[in-house]
Scaffold this motif. Structure first.
Motif, PDB file in Angstrom:
ATOM      1  N   ASP A  71      -8.993  -5.607  -8.246  1.00 36.35           N
ATOM      2  CA  ASP A  71      -9.606  -5.217  -6.770  1.00 36.35           C
ATOM      3  C   ASP A  71      -8.307  -4.830  -5.858  1.00 36.35           C
ATOM      4  N   GLU A  72      -7.241  -5.624  -6.011  1.00 37.67           N
ATOM      5  CA  GLU A  72      -6.100  -5.497  -5.039  1.00 37.67           C
ATOM      6  C   GLU A  72      -5.610  -4.007  -5.381  1.00 37.67           C
ATOM      7  N   LYS A  73      -5.574  -3.625  -6.679  1.00 41.47           N
ATOM      8  CA  LYS A  73      -5.135  -2.218  -7.046  1.00 41.47           C
ATOM      9  C   LYS A  73      -6.047  -1.177  -6.569  1.00 41.47           C
ATOM     10  N   LEU A  74      -7.314  -1.552  -6.388  1.00 39.52           N
ATOM     11  CA  LEU A  74      -8.417  -0.338  -5.966  1.00 39.52           C
ATOM     12  C   LEU A  74      -8.137  -0.330  -4.533  1.00 39.52           C
ATOM     13  N   LEU A  75      -8.080  -1.368  -3.779  1.00 42.73           N
ATOM     14  CA  LEU A  75      -7.931  -1.233  -2.409  1.00 42.73           C
ATOM     15  C   LEU A  75      -6.741  -0.641  -1.770  1.00 42.73           C
ATOM     16  N   MET A  76      -5.538  -0.951  -2.549  1.00 47.90           N
ATOM     17  CA  MET A  76      -4.371  -0.388  -2.425  1.00 47.90           C
ATOM     18  C   MET A  76      -4.514   1.191  -2.429  1.00 47.90           C
ATOM     19  N   ARG A  77      -5.039   1.589  -3.727  1.00 45.32           N
ATOM     20  CA  ARG A  77      -5.258   3.103  -3.910  1.00 45.32           C
ATOM     21  C   ARG A  77      -6.085   3.892  -2.816  1.00 45.32           C
ATOM     22  N   GLU A  78      -7.109   3.063  -2.760  1.00 45.32           N
ATOM     23  CA  GLU A  78      -8.031   3.831  -1.621  1.00 45.32           C
ATOM     24  C   GLU A  78      -7.331   3.692  -0.227  1.00 45.32           C
ATOM     25  N   VAL A  79      -6.516   2.742   0.114  1.00 47.34           N
ATOM     26  CA  VAL A  79      -5.946   2.917   1.385  1.00 47.34           C
ATOM     27  C   VAL A  79      -4.977   3.955   1.705  1.00 47.34           C
ATOM     28  N   ILE A  80      -4.131   3.911   0.398  1.00 49.06           N
ATOM     29  CA  ILE A  80      -2.952   4.959   0.393  1.00 49.06           C
ATOM     30  C   ILE A  80      -3.557   6.526   0.408  1.00 49.06           C
ATOM     31  N   ASP A  81      -4.893   6.664  -0.330  1.00 53.02           N
ATOM     32  CA  ASP A  81      -5.632   7.955  -0.445  1.00 53.02           C
ATOM     33  C   ASP A  81      -6.020   8.297   1.044  1.00 53.02           C
ATOM     34  N   LYS A 127     -13.295   1.274   7.764  1.00 55.86           N
ATOM     35  CA  LYS A 127     -13.974   1.579   6.329  1.00 55.86           C
ATOM     36  C   LYS A 127     -13.610   0.558   5.512  1.00 55.86           C
ATOM     37  N   LYS A 128     -12.806  -0.065   5.291  1.00 58.14           N
ATOM     38  CA  LYS A 128     -12.311  -0.888   4.229  1.00 58.14           C
ATOM     39  C   LYS A 128     -12.758  -2.338   4.844  1.00 58.14           C
ATOM     40  N   GLN A 129     -13.085  -2.779   5.996  1.00 54.28           N
ATOM     41  CA  GLN A 129     -13.693  -3.947   6.579  1.00 54.28           C
ATOM     42  C   GLN A 129     -12.743  -5.028   6.456  1.00 54.28           C
ATOM     43  N   VAL A 130     -11.453  -4.455   6.726  1.00 56.67           N
ATOM     44  CA  VAL A 130     -10.275  -5.516   6.728  1.00 56.67           C
ATOM     45  C   VAL A 130      -9.499  -5.294   8.127  1.00 56.67           C
ATOM     46  N   THR A 131      -8.542  -6.098   8.661  1.00 56.75           N
ATOM     47  CA  THR A 131      -7.908  -5.924   9.854  1.00 56.75           C
ATOM     48  C   THR A 131      -6.840  -4.891   9.905  1.00 56.75           C
ATOM     49  N   GLU A 132      -6.576  -4.186  11.127  1.00 59.93           N
ATOM     50  CA  GLU A 132      -5.591  -3.248  11.204  1.00 59.93           C
ATOM     51  C   GLU A 132      -4.089  -3.953  10.577  1.00 59.93           C
ATOM     52  N   ASN A 133      -3.943  -5.018  10.960  1.00 60.64           N
ATOM     53  CA  ASN A 133      -2.587  -5.863  10.504  1.00 60.64           C
ATOM     54  C   ASN A 133      -2.366  -5.623   9.101  1.00 60.64           C
ATOM     55  N   GLU A 134      -3.571  -5.972   8.156  1.00 59.97           N
ATOM     56  CA  GLU A 134      -3.560  -5.798   6.854  1.00 59.97           C
ATOM     57  C   GLU A 134      -3.323  -4.479   6.292  1.00 59.97           C
ATOM     58  N   ILE A 135      -4.042  -3.583   7.038  1.00 62.69           N
ATOM     59  CA  ILE A 135      -3.727  -2.090   6.593  1.00 62.69           C
ATOM     60  C   ILE A 135      -2.292  -1.686   6.768  1.00 62.69           C
ATOM     61  N   GLU A 136      -1.740  -2.078   8.091  1.00 62.20           N
ATOM     62  CA  GLU A 136      -0.311  -1.921   8.268  1.00 62.20           C
ATOM     63  C   GLU A 136       0.642  -2.387   7.265  1.00 62.20           C
ATOM     64  N   GLU A 137       0.291  -3.738   6.915  1.00 59.01           N
ATOM     65  CA  GLU A 137       1.221  -4.477   5.833  1.00 59.01           C
ATOM     66  C   GLU A 137       1.169  -3.797   4.418  1.00 59.01           C
ATOM     67  N   LEU A 138      -0.214  -3.249   4.209  1.00 59.31           N
ATOM     68  CA  LEU A 138      -0.146  -2.549   2.907  1.00 59.31           C
ATOM     69  C   LEU A 138       0.672  -1.103   3.183  1.00 59.31           C
ATOM     70  N   LEU A 139       0.342  -0.638   4.179  1.00 58.95           N
ATOM     71  CA  LEU A 139       1.147   0.746   4.227  1.00 58.95           C
ATOM     72  C   LEU A 139       2.710   0.772   4.697  1.00 58.95           C
ATOM     73  N   ALA A 140       3.089  -0.505   4.932  1.00 64.94           N
ATOM     74  CA  ALA A 140       4.458  -0.381   5.477  1.00 64.94           C
ATOM     75  C   ALA A 140       5.491   0.305   4.692  1.00 64.94           C
ATOM     76  N   PRO A 141       5.399  -0.084   3.368  1.00 68.23           N
ATOM     77  CA  PRO A 141       6.232   1.040   2.618  1.00 68.23           C
ATOM     78  C   PRO A 141       6.427   2.310   2.680  1.00 68.23           C
ATOM     79  N   TYR A 142       5.005   2.799   2.800  1.00 67.36           N
ATOM     80  CA  TYR A 142       4.567   4.338   2.894  1.00 67.36           C
ATOM     81  C   TYR A 142       5.118   4.999   4.387  1.00 67.36           C
ATOM     82  N   LEU A 143       4.952   3.947   5.323  1.00 72.15           N
ATOM     83  CA  LEU A 143       5.281   4.581   6.760  1.00 72.15           C
ATOM     84  C   LEU A 143       6.503   4.743   6.841  1.00 72.15           C
ATOM     85  N   LYS A 144       7.402   4.025   6.282  1.00 75.67           N
ATOM     86  CA  LYS A 144       9.003   4.136   6.356  1.00 75.67           C
ATOM     87  C   LYS A 144       9.434   5.227   5.789  1.00 75.67           C
TER      88      LYS A 144
END
Length: 126
Positions: free
Chosen positions: A73-83, A97-114
């Motif tokens: 489930d975590e892999k799927l969420l990560m894949r969808e968020v990055i996509d 869209k994913k029904q999570v907080t913006e902070n969680e999304i920012e944490e997931l995307l942190a390596p990709y934002l940098k």
């Protein structure tokens, strides 16, 4: 007159037979071409499947070496968020869209934002 009609009938029968034979040969040729295309397409599909399998194994090896343990489930969420992020969705819309907080999304995307920001800095440095 009867001979003329009989002659025309024989000629039309010969033309019909000739047409049937030609159609049969043409259809055989087309069938062979279709078979060749099918075989080449199947080879390409098999090659792509092998590449996908190799990529999946590479990812699994890299994750094990890095010590990352993610559930399916975590892999799927990560894949969808990055996509979604790569398709230029905002962080707010991804979170909604994913029904999570913006902070969680920012944490997931942190390596990709940098990575994205660093590329822009390098491009502007010249």
């Amino acid at each position: 007159m009867e001979w003329t009609l009989a002659g025309l009938f024989v000629i039309s029968a010969l033309l019909l037979v000739f047409s049937l034979v030609k159609t049969y040969r043409d259809s055989k040729t087309q069938h062979k071409e279709i078979d060749l295309v099918h075989v080449s397409l199947m080879k390409e599909i098999n090659s792509i499947q092998d590449s996908i399998r190799d990529i999946e194994l590479d990812i699994e090896v890299v994750m094990k070496e890095a010590g990352i343990q993610l559930s399916a489930d975590e892999k799927l969420l990560m894949r969808e968020v990055i996509d979604l992020y790569r398709r230029n969705y905002s962080i707010e819309s991804i979170a909604e869209k994913k029904q999570v907080t913006e902070n969680e999304i920012e944490e997931l995307l942190a390596p990709y934002l940098k990575i994205k920001d660093e590329g822009g800095l390098v491009a502007n440095a010249n």
